[in-house]
Design a protein around this motif. Structure first.
Motif, PDB file in Angstrom:
ATOM      1  N   ILE A 156      49.428  51.845  12.512  1.00  0.00           N
ATOM      2  CA  ILE A 156      48.391  50.951  12.946  1.00  0.00           C
ATOM      3  C   ILE A 156      47.024  50.506  12.448  1.00  0.00           C
ATOM      4  O   ILE A 156      46.197  49.851  12.945  1.00  0.00           O
ATOM      5  CB  ILE A 156      47.905  51.647  14.574  1.00  0.00           C
ATOM      6  CG1 ILE A 156      49.406  52.401  14.873  1.00  0.00           C
ATOM      7  CG2 ILE A 156      47.368  51.657  15.039  1.00  0.00           C
ATOM      8  CD1 ILE A 156      49.687  53.169  16.349  1.00  0.00           C
ATOM      9  N   GLY A 157      46.695  51.306  11.604  1.00  0.00           N
ATOM     10  CA  GLY A 157      45.622  51.239  11.128  1.00  0.00           C
ATOM     11  C   GLY A 157      45.477  50.298  10.037  1.00  0.00           C
ATOM     12  O   GLY A 157      44.224  49.383   9.203  1.00  0.00           O
ATOM     13  N   ASN A 158      46.617  49.715   9.109  1.00  0.00           N
ATOM     14  CA  ASN A 158      46.981  49.335   8.467  1.00  0.00           C
ATOM     15  C   ASN A 158      47.442  47.388   9.130  1.00  0.00           C
ATOM     16  O   ASN A 158      47.720  46.146   8.212  1.00  0.00           O
ATOM     17  CB  ASN A 158      47.884  49.050   7.559  1.00  0.00           C
ATOM     18  CG  ASN A 158      47.517  50.787   6.271  1.00  0.00           C
ATOM     19  OD1 ASN A 158      46.910  49.873   5.305  1.00  0.00           O
ATOM     20  ND2 ASN A 158      46.947  51.265   6.846  1.00  0.00           N
ATOM     21  N   LEU A 159      47.248  47.816  10.045  1.00  0.00           N
ATOM     22  CA  LEU A 159      47.982  46.550  10.873  1.00  0.00           C
ATOM     23  C   LEU A 159      46.441  45.069  10.310  1.00  0.00           C
ATOM     24  O   LEU A 159      45.670  46.085  10.889  1.00  0.00           O
ATOM     25  CB  LEU A 159      48.742  46.492  12.369  1.00  0.00           C
ATOM     26  CG  LEU A 159      49.741  47.189  12.461  1.00  0.00           C
ATOM     27  CD1 LEU A 159      50.246  47.335  14.148  1.00  0.00           C
ATOM     28  CD2 LEU A 159      51.075  47.240  11.513  1.00  0.00           C
ATOM     29  N   ASP A 160      47.003  43.827  10.544  1.00  0.00           N
ATOM     30  CA  ASP A 160      45.587  42.871  10.480  1.00  0.00           C
ATOM     31  C   ASP A 160      45.272  42.666  12.453  1.00  0.00           C
ATOM     32  O   ASP A 160      46.428  43.047  12.484  1.00  0.00           O
ATOM     33  CB  ASP A 160      46.430  41.715   9.449  1.00  0.00           C
ATOM     34  CG  ASP A 160      47.765  40.921   9.655  1.00  0.00           C
ATOM     35  OD1 ASP A 160      48.288  41.434  11.023  1.00  0.00           O
ATOM     36  OD2 ASP A 160      47.825  40.011   9.848  1.00  0.00           O
ATOM     37  N   ASN A 161      44.647  41.260  12.455  1.00  0.00           N
ATOM     38  CA  ASN A 161      44.141  41.500  13.249  1.00  0.00           C
ATOM     39  C   ASN A 161      45.535  40.518  14.390  1.00  0.00           C
ATOM     40  O   ASN A 161      45.537  40.291  15.746  1.00  0.00           O
ATOM     41  CB  ASN A 161      42.810  40.550  13.733  1.00  0.00           C
ATOM     42  CG  ASN A 161      42.208  41.433  13.496  1.00  0.00           C
ATOM     43  OD1 ASN A 161      41.394  42.007  12.613  1.00  0.00           O
ATOM     44  ND2 ASN A 161      40.929  40.115  12.443  1.00  0.00           N
ATOM     45  N   ASP A 162      46.506  40.410  13.650  1.00  0.00           N
ATOM     46  CA  ASP A 162      47.855  39.215  14.275  1.00  0.00           C
ATOM     47  C   ASP A 162      49.065  40.146  14.493  1.00  0.00           C
ATOM     48  O   ASP A 162      49.696  39.480  15.177  1.00  0.00           O
ATOM     49  CB  ASP A 162      48.235  38.004  13.657  1.00  0.00           C
ATOM     50  CG  ASP A 162      47.133  36.994  13.319  1.00  0.00           C
ATOM     51  OD1 ASP A 162      46.257  36.902  14.523  1.00  0.00           O
ATOM     52  OD2 ASP A 162      47.259  36.034  11.712  1.00  0.00           O
ATOM     53  N   GLY A 163      48.862  41.353  14.337  1.00  0.00           N
ATOM     54  CA  GLY A 163      49.486  42.575  14.755  1.00  0.00           C
ATOM     55  C   GLY A 163      50.457  42.929  13.435  1.00  0.00           C
ATOM     56  O   GLY A 163      50.906  43.428  13.896  1.00  0.00           O
ATOM     57  N   TYR A 164      50.553  41.798  12.364  1.00  0.00           N
ATOM     58  CA  TYR A 164      51.117  42.394  11.052  1.00  0.00           C
ATOM     59  C   TYR A 164      51.578  43.387  10.450  1.00  0.00           C
ATOM     60  O   TYR A 164      50.132  43.177   9.771  1.00  0.00           O
ATOM     61  CB  TYR A 164      51.275  40.847  10.157  1.00  0.00           C
ATOM     62  CG  TYR A 164      52.097  39.830  11.424  1.00  0.00           C
ATOM     63  CD1 TYR A 164      54.139  39.269  10.752  1.00  0.00           C
ATOM     64  CD2 TYR A 164      51.542  39.091  12.093  1.00  0.00           C
ATOM     65  CE1 TYR A 164      54.229  38.314  11.928  1.00  0.00           C
ATOM     66  CE2 TYR A 164      52.235  37.767  12.392  1.00  0.00           C
ATOM     67  CZ  TYR A 164      53.379  37.739  12.894  1.00  0.00           C
ATOM     68  OH  TYR A 164      54.234  36.552  13.038  1.00  0.00           O
TER      69      TYR A 164
END
Length: 492
Positions: free
Chosen positions: A141-149
């Motif tokens: 989860i901490g490695n997801l970008d702001n778009d959720g990818y």
């Protein structure tokens, strides 16, 4: 063997005041406000004058210093320079207050919402997962970008978990937790490793027996390349369906979100999605005398500043003690602060003058555009044109228009969007490239979406309007306008 010799060299160096001015010029209104507050905190010799108390304070200062003596301490500066100045308040010009200061103030409210990261963490900690699996899920989860990818490779996450947290795991384990836990969280589509997976995760959560939903899922899963390239005939032949069936499936797909994290605030504070304009452009109709276009500064760019009265009093006190080393050292410190305050006030004045002269030159060149708000009335204008009118260097003009906006009767305008090169039409007149782009957009907007115009066809259509430009120029303008090629503009 060492030798001594004399050499004459011609060089140019920027003074600290010039460097400070250049930095201030390129700041937009919000950045300038922050910079001003920082300077006021760091330099106690600098004060902001309250508008309602200006006249009273100036009068009292004149009386206060009218009968002061001319004694000075034995230093390398003149105390009287700071006490008996022609402008005792050292106020900067404040004649550029806009008519709607209250509106600007109301726009500067700050808000902060829940981030996607916090929202997902809250969910995963309530899920049926614990121990190392929970740590892996939180790390994903901490490695997801702001778009959720999830843009990083699973192997990289495995390596990072081993080095940063001492957690030894395998790619298969991380993939399992990603697919069975993270991708099951809300919003649907979060944790996807690409657009296709993101759309599939969303459509798979649509519990429906609808034929169009089933077809849309099948297309996304098996014909994604044909879909993205708009090879609709290929899809129709593949599934042996009617065109109306494909339209219904495309309608389902169009309602899916390619950026599922877009509805969440990032972990940074934002300004209510509003731009604080740096300039105000007012259009005044004078009847038979014509129309005037009047530029002014946002009042936040024209603060009233002065040198602190308290520091002047302290310096006056120390001027009567010529022997005390401590007082002499304190006076030198005060001198530095007073110097900095005066330099800063001068820089603010110069910034205001530079900004006003630049916007006045832009208004002079683009007066018709500000009156009509029609892109077709934009004249060709480059930085050199403004520099020639103002007498400033091109680099100075570039700094002024950088990240600056103007509030016009027809909306907020980005200053850089007013600049464009020129081309010559069939009548021999110079026209703005932005005018040509406007015509290009109009042609594409009104084209038959079932048979969009190719670049070659667009060349002929613009030539009919008097713009003789090459196909590669059409392609360049189309890319600048983020308009795809004809094949990708095709619709059913």
């Amino acid at each position: 063997m060492l030798k001594q010799n004399l050499q004459l060299r011609l060089g140019q160096k920027l003074a600290p005041q010039q460097i400070q001015l250049m930095k201030l010029i390129q700041l937009h209104t919000l950045e300038f406000e922050e910079e001003l507050e920082r300077e006021l905190e760091e330099n106690p010799a600098l004060e902001k004058v309250q508008e309602e108390n200006k006249e009273e304070e100036y009068a009292s200062l004149d009386e206060k210093f009218e009968d002061e003596g001319n004694e000075s301490i034995d230093t390398d500066f003149d105390v009287n320079e700071y006490i008996f100045d022609d402008e005792p308040a050292y106020k900067s010009s404040a004649n550029n207050y806009s008519a709607d200061d209250e509106e600007f103030d109301n726009q500067s409210l700050l808000t902060e919402g829940e981030s996607l990261y916090d929202y997902l963490l809250e969910q995963i900690r309530l899920a049926n997962i614990e121990g190392d699996d929970l740590k892996i899920a939180e790390y994903i989860i901490g490695n997801l970008d702001n778009d959720g990818y999830l843009r990083r490779e699973v192997k990289q996450l495995v390596d990072d978990l081993a080095f940063s947290q001492g957690l030894i795991t395998f790619p298969e384990k991380v993939t399992e937790i990603l697919e069975n836990y993270v991708q099951k969280l809300d919003p649907p589509g979060v944790g996807a490793r690409g657009l296709q997976e993101c759309l599939l995760l969303q459509i798979e959560k649509k519990v429906s027996a609808d034929k169009s939903v089933s077809l849309a899922a099948n297309i996304l899963r098996n014909q994604f390349d044909a879909l993205t390239n708009k090879h609709y005939n290929k899809i129709i032949q593949k599934y042996d369906i009617e065109e109306e069936d494909l339209k219904d499936a495309l309608e389902v797909i169009s309602k899916l979100s390619p950026k599922v994290g877009g509805n969440f605030d990032t972990q940074t504070i934002t300004i209510n999605n509003e731009i604080i304009p740096d300039f105000l452009i007012t259009v005044k109709d004078n009847g038979p005398k014509g129309v005037d276009v009047i530029p002014s500064l946002n009042s936040k760019n024209a603060p009233s500043l002065r040198v602190s009265d308290e520091y002047k009093d302290i310096l006056t006190t120390y001027s009567h003690d010529k022997k005390s080393a401590e007082h002499k050292q304190a006076a030198l410190f005060i001198k530095q602060k007073l110097d900095a305050a005066k330099w800063y006030i001068d820089a603010i004045n110069q910034r205001q003058n530079t900004l006003l002269q630049t916007i006045s030159a832009i208004v002079q060149l683009q007066k018709e555009y500000f009156i009509t708000a029609d892109d077709k009335s934009l004249k060709p204008m480059i930085l050199k044109d403004v520099a020639d009118i103002t007498g400033f260097d091109i680099s100075t003009i570039s700094r002024v228009v950088k990240s600056k906006y103007a509030d016009t009767p027809n909306g907020i305008v980005y200053l850089k969007s007013l600049f464009s090169d020129s081309l010559t039409n069939d009548d021999g007149e110079e026209v703005s490239t932005k005018e040509i782009k406007t015509h290009l957009m109009e042609v594409i907007e009104h084209e038959n979406k079932r048979k969009p115009h190719t670049d070659d066809a667009l060349v002929g259509l613009l030539k009919e309007k008097g713009y003789n430009i090459a196909r590669r120029t059409i392609a360049k303008y189309r890319e600048q306008l983020n308009i795809p090629v004809a094949r990708l503009r095709k619709e059913l």
